[in-house]
Design a protein around this motif. Structure first.
Motif, PDB file in Angstrom:
ATOM      1  N   PHE A 595      44.961  41.317  43.390  1.00 33.65           N
ATOM      2  CA  PHE A 595      45.497  41.562  42.051  1.00 33.65           C
ATOM      3  C   PHE A 595      44.374  41.751  41.045  1.00 33.65           C
ATOM      4  CE2 PHE A 595      47.481  39.694  38.098  1.00 33.65           C
ATOM      5  CZ  PHE A 595      48.354  40.737  37.862  1.00 33.65           C
ATOM      6  N   ALA A 596      43.302  40.988  41.186  1.00 35.10           N
ATOM      7  CA  ALA A 596      42.144  41.128  40.297  1.00 35.10           C
ATOM      8  C   ALA A 596      41.477  42.481  40.483  1.00 35.10           C
ATOM      9  CB  ALA A 596      41.145  39.999  40.553  1.00 35.10           C
ATOM     10  N   VAL A 597      41.391  42.938  41.732  1.00 36.69           N
ATOM     11  CA  VAL A 597      40.794  44.257  41.998  1.00 36.69           C
ATOM     12  C   VAL A 597      41.673  45.360  41.406  1.00 36.69           C
ATOM     13  CG1 VAL A 597      40.040  45.879  43.772  1.00 36.69           C
ATOM     14  CG2 VAL A 597      39.668  43.422  44.089  1.00 36.69           C
ATOM     15  N   GLY A 598      42.963  45.286  41.697  1.00 38.94           N
ATOM     16  CA  GLY A 598      43.872  46.346  41.254  1.00 38.94           C
ATOM     17  C   GLY A 598      44.028  46.428  39.754  1.00 38.94           C
ATOM     18  N   SER A 599      44.035  45.287  39.081  1.00 39.25           N
ATOM     19  CA  SER A 599      44.233  45.276  37.628  1.00 39.25           C
ATOM     20  C   SER A 599      42.943  45.466  36.854  1.00 39.25           C
ATOM     21  CB  SER A 599      44.875  43.950  37.206  1.00 39.25           C
ATOM     22  OG  SER A 599      44.010  42.861  37.484  1.00 39.25           O
ATOM     23  N   ASN A 600      41.793  45.205  37.505  1.00 34.82           N
ATOM     24  CA  ASN A 600      40.477  45.257  36.851  1.00 34.82           C
ATOM     25  C   ASN A 600      40.429  44.335  35.640  1.00 34.82           C
ATOM     26  OD1 ASN A 600      37.797  46.141  36.606  1.00 34.82           O
ATOM     27  ND2 ASN A 600      38.368  47.724  35.130  1.00 34.82           N
ATOM     28  N   LYS A 601      41.009  43.139  35.786  1.00 31.09           N
ATOM     29  CA  LYS A 601      41.016  42.136  34.721  1.00 31.09           C
ATOM     30  C   LYS A 601      40.428  40.834  35.249  1.00 31.09           C
ATOM     31  CE  LYS A 601      43.881  44.676  32.043  1.00 31.09           C
ATOM     32  NZ  LYS A 601      43.922  44.915  30.622  1.00 31.09           N
ATOM     33  N   HIS A 602      40.083  39.973  34.298  1.00 33.87           N
ATOM     34  CA  HIS A 602      39.710  38.606  34.672  1.00 33.87           C
ATOM     35  C   HIS A 602      41.002  37.863  34.974  1.00 33.87           C
ATOM     36  CE1 HIS A 602      36.979  34.914  34.067  1.00 33.87           C
ATOM     37  NE2 HIS A 602      38.135  34.497  34.565  1.00 33.87           N
ATOM     38  N   VAL A 603      41.159  37.412  36.209  1.00 35.04           N
ATOM     39  CA  VAL A 603      42.399  36.779  36.647  1.00 35.04           C
ATOM     40  C   VAL A 603      42.215  35.270  36.760  1.00 35.04           C
ATOM     41  CG1 VAL A 603      44.018  36.542  38.572  1.00 35.04           C
ATOM     42  CG2 VAL A 603      43.290  38.815  37.831  1.00 35.04           C
ATOM     43  N   PHE A 604      43.137  34.538  36.132  1.00 33.81           N
ATOM     44  CA  PHE A 604      43.269  33.103  36.342  1.00 33.81           C
ATOM     45  C   PHE A 604      44.345  32.906  37.399  1.00 33.81           C
ATOM     46  CE2 PHE A 604      40.875  32.915  32.554  1.00 33.81           C
ATOM     47  CZ  PHE A 604      40.394  31.616  32.390  1.00 33.81           C
ATOM     48  N   CYS A 605      43.959  32.328  38.528  1.00 34.75           N
ATOM     49  CA  CYS A 605      44.906  32.069  39.611  1.00 34.75           C
ATOM     50  C   CYS A 605      45.208  30.568  39.626  1.00 34.75           C
ATOM     51  CB  CYS A 605      44.317  32.511  40.946  1.00 34.75           C
ATOM     52  SG  CYS A 605      45.270  32.007  42.394  1.00 34.75           S
ATOM     53  N   VAL A 606      46.482  30.210  39.573  1.00 32.66           N
ATOM     54  CA  VAL A 606      46.892  28.810  39.597  1.00 32.66           C
ATOM     55  C   VAL A 606      47.756  28.582  40.830  1.00 32.66           C
ATOM     56  CG1 VAL A 606      47.959  26.921  38.313  1.00 32.66           C
ATOM     57  CG2 VAL A 606      46.907  28.823  37.073  1.00 32.66           C
ATOM     58  N   VAL A 607      47.283  27.755  41.764  1.00 36.66           N
ATOM     59  CA  VAL A 607      48.013  27.483  43.003  1.00 36.66           C
ATOM     60  C   VAL A 607      47.964  25.992  43.309  1.00 36.66           C
ATOM     61  CG1 VAL A 607      47.609  29.762  44.017  1.00 36.66           C
ATOM     62  CG2 VAL A 607      45.967  27.916  44.424  1.00 36.66           C
ATOM     63  N   GLY A 608      48.869  25.567  44.172  1.00 36.55           N
ATOM     64  CA  GLY A 608      48.854  24.197  44.647  1.00 36.55           C
ATOM     65  C   GLY A 608      47.910  24.036  45.823  1.00 36.55           C
ATOM     66  N   ASP A 609      47.654  22.787  46.195  1.00 38.35           N
ATOM     67  CA  ASP A 609      46.687  22.521  47.259  1.00 38.35           C
ATOM     68  C   ASP A 609      47.171  23.007  48.614  1.00 38.35           C
ATOM     69  OD1 ASP A 609      48.553  20.404  46.665  1.00 38.35           O
ATOM     70  OD2 ASP A 609      47.609  19.213  48.230  1.00 38.35           O
TER      71      ASP A 609
END
Length: 732
Positions: A595-609
Motif C-alpha cells: 500500500f505504501a508503494v502503490g500510494s507513494n505516501k508515508h503510511v502508518f500501519c497499525v496492527v495487533g501482535d
C-alpha cells in the motif's frame, strides 16, 4: 474548479494557485535540456501568459456532457448560459503528475529488435507478455524465486520500464501485490513458479476478490505431458482459484506454430476483466517447456506476423473502449428521480459512510453531506473520521454534521429506540461496527439506499430497498445539482448533542487513565498523521478500537498554499485502508508495505501482535525500499488475541482453555524479530514514550516498528467500563 458562496477566495486567488502549480512543474525541468525543446513540455507551461490577465474573469460550470449538448445544438458560448460565481477555491487531484513518454518513445524502436532476437520461443512469449503489461500501465512486478517461471522473471527484470520486487514467501508476495493495488488503484503483476507456490497465493486472491482489488497473476506451469505423470512440482493449476478470480486462461506452452498475437489479446482480455467493475484478480496459467533460460533454440519468426503496427506504437494490441451515452446536464432518468424524491421528502435522513478509497471520494462525500445537511455517521475506513481542521479557516463552524460515535450511542437502549431515521443513504459497502449492523436490522427505515461502484449484494441485514451502482462522485454530482429544502430538525440537534456527550466522555476516560491503553493509541494516532501521511489498519481489535475511539477535528498545519490545492478547504481527510474483504489477520504487514508503494505516501500501519507474528516474512519486503517512502508500523502487543476477551465465550470458558486455544498467549520478542531483519524497533510502555517514538520516527525518516506493550486484561477492563456510557443518555 468547485466553488461555494461561503468561501472568501476570489477567482484571481484560485488562478494564482493554479499557476503556481504549473510553475513548480516548469521549475522541475532543466530549460537547457533537449527534452524541453522537443515538445515534451507543452507550450502553455513554458509560456509567459497569465490566466488572470483576462480582465474580469468569472468561474463557470462546464462538464463534458454539457459541452456535448452545446456542440450538438450549436448553442453559442455565452456566460449567461452557465452557472457562474466570483468566489471560488481550487482543488487539484492528490497527486498532480507531469511526465513524458520519452522513455517509452525510445523503447518502441528497440522492442521489435529485442523480441526477434530472443534466444528461444519461451523468452519471446514472456517478453511479449511483459511488454504488453507495461503498455497497459502495469509496471510493478512481484516475483517469487523459481525455475519454471524463469522466462517471465528474466523478461520482467530486463525491461527498462518495470519495477520489480522479490520475496521468498509467495503468501507475503501476494498480499504485497494486493496492497499495491489498494494504493495505486491498478494491478501489480505477480509471477510465481508451479506447484504449491501457486496455492500460497490463495489468501491474497480471496481478499482481493472480496474487496475488488485488481491483481494480474502469472503462474508458471509444467507442460501437459508432465501432468498426471508423477513429475516434480506438477499439480493441477487449471482454475486453481475457482470463483475468486474474474478471469482465467490456460496458455499453451510457447510455440512458433501459434500466432504470437494470441498472447497479447489474451493478456488484454485479462486486464480488461481485472479493471472492469467489479474489479478483482485475474489468472493466466503459463506452461513452459525447457529451456527456461537463455539457451539458444531456433524458432520461426513467422509467428510474429500481424504485429507490425504493434511494434511501431506504444499502445496495447487490443484496446477496450466503453461507449457512454451523453445526456444534457440536469436530465435525470426516472429511477434517479425516484431517489431524489425520496431524499427530498425525508424528515430524519441519515448518511452512513463505509470505506472510501480516494481523496476524490472523500471530497464528493463531504460536498454531499454539506449539501443535504443530514447527519453523517462515518466508518473509520471512510477517511472522514480522522479529519483535521485547517487552521487557515479560523471561522470554520463545522457545518457538516459528523456523528463519529454512533457505535457508543447505540450502547443505550433508549437511544436505539429513539434513533429512527426514515431514510438511510449508505455510501460504500462495508461497515466495521457490529453494533451498527445490528441496529440496521431493527430500525426499519422506509427507504434504505446503498451506493457503490460494484453490482454485488452487500446487504447482510437484508434491509436495502434501493441499490445504485455508481461511484461516490457520480452520485454526489447527481444530488448536488439539485436544490433541497433545508429542514430544521430536533432529531438532528439531539443526535449531535449525544455525539458531543460521548466524545467528551471518551476523551475524559482515555486521558484520565495514567497507563498507556489501546484505546488511547487509537484516540491519538490521528495527531501523528502529518502532511500527506495515510493509514493502513489491521483487523480484529485494532480496527474496532480505531472505529470506536478514533478522534476527529484535530489541528492541521501545512506549508504555503499547497493545502488549498489538495483538500476540502475546511478540513483534511485522512485516507485509511484495511483488508476488510475477508477480514483475515494474515498478510497485513505485507499488504501495508505494498500500500505504501502503490500510494507513494508515508503510511502508518497499525496492527495487533498476532497479526504481526502471522506475517513476519513481510519484514523481508520492508528492507526493499523500491519506490517507497518510509513507514511507521505500530504493533499493539497485548501478548495474545485480545478480541476473544470481549466475546461471550470468555464468560463461560476456563482460563486455561481461553489462554491456549483462543488468546494464543505468547512471549515472543518482537524486538529480536526486527533485529533479525535489520528493522529499527522502539518499545513504548507509557504515553510519553509513545509520543516520543512517533516524533522520532517522523524525524529520522526511516522504517520503524513501534511496539506498544499492553495486556489483554487491561484492554478488556477499559472496554467493559466504556460500555456503561448508556447511563448518560437520560435525555432520550
Amino acid at each position: 474548479m468547485i466553488w461555494d458562496d461561503s468561501v472568501s477566495h476570489t477567482f484571481e486567488d484560485a488562478v494564482s494557485l493554479f499557476e503556481s502549480c504549473f510553475d513548480q512543474i516548469q521549475n522541475s525541468y532543466d530549460p537547457l535540456d533537449s527534452i524541453f525543446h522537443k515538445g515534451f513540455v507543452p507550450s502553455y507551461i513554458s509560456g509567459d501568459a497569465h490566466l488572470s490577465e483576462t480582465g474580469n474573469p468569472q468561474l463557470v460550470y462546464l462538464d463534458t456532457e454539457l459541452l456535448a449538448t452545446i456542440e450538438a445544438k450549436g448553442i453559442p458560448l455565452t456566460l449567461d448560459k452557465f452557472l457562474s460565481s466570483d468566489q471560488s477555491f481550487v482543488r487539484f487531484s492528490p497527486e498532480f503528475l507531469f511526465c513524458s513518454n520519452m522513455e517509452l518513445c525510445l523503447q518502441q524502436n528497440e522492442t521489435e529488435s529485442f523480441i526477434k532476437h530472443c534466444s528461444n520461443i519461451n523468452l519471446a512469449w514472456a517478453s511479449l507478455i511483459v511488454e504488453e503489461c507495461v503498455r497497459l500501465g502495469f509496471t510493478y512486478f512481484c516475483i517469487a524465486p523459481g525455475s519454471r517461471s524463469s522466462p517471465l522473471a528474466l523478461s520482467a527484470t530486463c525491461h527498462p520500464l518495470t519495477t520489480c520486487i522479490s520475496c521468498y514467501d509467495e503468501r507475503s508476495l501476494g498480499f504485497h501485490a494486493l496492497g499495491y493495488g489498494r494504493g495505486s488503484r491498478k494491478p501489480a503483476v505477480v509471477i510465481t513458479s508451479s506447484g504449491t507456490a501457486v496455492s500460497n497465493l490463495l489468501p491474497s486472491v480471496v481478499e482481493a476478490s472480496q474487496d475488488f482489488v485488481p491483481i494480474i497473476l502469472l503462474t508458471a506451469d509444467r507442460p501437459p505431458e508432465l501432468h498426471d505423470a508423477g513429475a516434480n512440482q506438477a499439480i493441477n493449476q487449471v482454475n486453481h482459484f475457482g470463483t475468486f478470480v474474474r478471469y482465467f486462461f490456460n496458455l499453451p506452452p510457447p510455440s512458433d506454430q501459434i500466432h504470437a498475437r494470441m498472447v497479447l489479446t489474451t493478456l488484454d482480455s485479462a486486464a480488461y476483466y481485472a479493471m472492469q467493475v467489479p474489479q478483482g484478480p485475474v489468472h493466466l496459467n503459463c506452461a513452459f517447456r525447457e529451456p527456461l533460460d537463455y539457451t539458444d533454440r531456433d524458432w520461426n519468426l513467422d509467428c510474429l506476423r500481424g504485429l507490425d503496427k504493434w511494434f511501431t506504437n506504444s499502445e496495447p494490441y487490443t484496446r477496450y473502449l466503453i461507449m457512454k451515452t451523453v445526456s444534457a446536464f440536469g436530465n435525470y432518468s426516472c429511477s434517479v428521480m425516484e431517489i431524489l424524491q425520496i431524499i427530498e421528502k425525508a424528515e430524519q435522513g441519515l448518511l452512513l459512510v463505509g470505506a472510501l478509497h480516494t481523496d476524490d471520494d472523500m471530497w464528493a462525500m463531504a460536498l454531499l453531506a454539506k449539501h443535504l445537511s443530514w447527519p453523517i455517521a462515518t466508518d473509520i475506513l471512510s477517511g472522514l473520521r480522522l479529519r483535521k481542521v485547517v487552521n487557515l479557516f479560523p471561522r470554520f463552524d463545522k457545518s457538516i454534521l459528523f456523528i463519529d460515535h454512533i457505535d457508543q450511542i447505540l450502547l443505550s437502549d433508549s437511544a436505539k429506540n429513539w434513533i429512527s431515521p426514515d431514510v438511510i443513504v449508505q455510501i460504500g459497502s462495508r461497515i466495521t461496527s457490529k453494533r451498527v449492523g445490528m441496529f440496521l436490522e431493527t430500525c426499519s427505515p422506509s427507504s434504505y439506499i446503498l451506493i457503490d461502484r460494484h453490482p454485488c449484494r452487500h446487504d447482510p441485514s437484508h434491509v436495502v430497498t434501493h441499490r445504485i451502482q455508481a461511484s461516490v462522485v457520480e452520485f454526489a454530482a447527481s444530488l448536488c445539482g439539485r436544490t433541497f429544502q433545508r429542514k430544521t430538525s430536533r432529531w438532528t440537534d439531539i443526535l449531535m448533542v449525544a455525539n458531543s456527550v460521548v466524545a467528551q466522555e471518551i476523551m475524559f476516560q482515555i486521558h484520565s487513565k495514567w497507563s498507556l491503553s489501546e484505546p488511547y493509541v487509537a484516540h491519538v494516532i490521528g495527531e501523528s498523521l502529518y502532511g500527506d501521511a495515510i493509514m493502513f489498519v489491521g483487523n480484529s481489535m485494532v480496527v474496532r478500537d480505531l472505529d470506536m475511539f478514533g478522534k476527529g477535528w484535530t489541528n492541521y498545519t501545512s506549508n504555503g498554499n499547497s493545502l488549498m490545492m489538495h483538500h476540502f478547504p475546511e478540513f483534511v481527510g485522512t485516507l485509511v485502508a484495511g483488508n476488510r474483504g475477508a477480514s483475515g489477520i494474515d498478510g497485513l504487514l505485507s499488504t501495508a508495505i505494498g500500500f505504501a508503494v502503490g500510494s507513494n505516501k508515508h503510511v502508518f500501519c497499525v496492527v495487533g501482535d498476532i497479526s504481526f507474528l502471522h506475517d513476519t516474512n513481510g519484514l523481508a519486503l520492508l528492507n526493499q525500499r523500491a519506490r517507497r517512502k518510509p513507514m511507521t508500523i505500530i504493533v499493539v502487543n497485548n501478548h495474545g488475541g485480545a478480541i476473544f476477551s470481549l466475546l461471550p465465550i470468555a464468560k463461560n470458558t476456563s482460563p486455561q482453555i481461553l489462554k491456549k486455544f483462543f488468546y494464543t498467549m505468547h512471549d515472543i520478542s518482537i524486538s529480536n524479530l526486527c533485529a533479525a531483519h535489520r528493522v529499527k524497533h522502539l518499545l513504548v510502555q507509557t504515553k510519553a514514550e509513545l509520543h516520543d517514538a512517533l516524533v522520532k520516527s517522523k524525524a529520522e525518516q526511516i522504517d520503524c516498528v513501534v511496539e506498544v506493550d499492553n495486556s489483554i486484561d487491561s484492554n478488556a477492563d477499559f472496554h467493559r467500563f466504556t460500555s456503561k456510557l448508556n447511563y448518560f443518555f437520560t435525555f432520550f
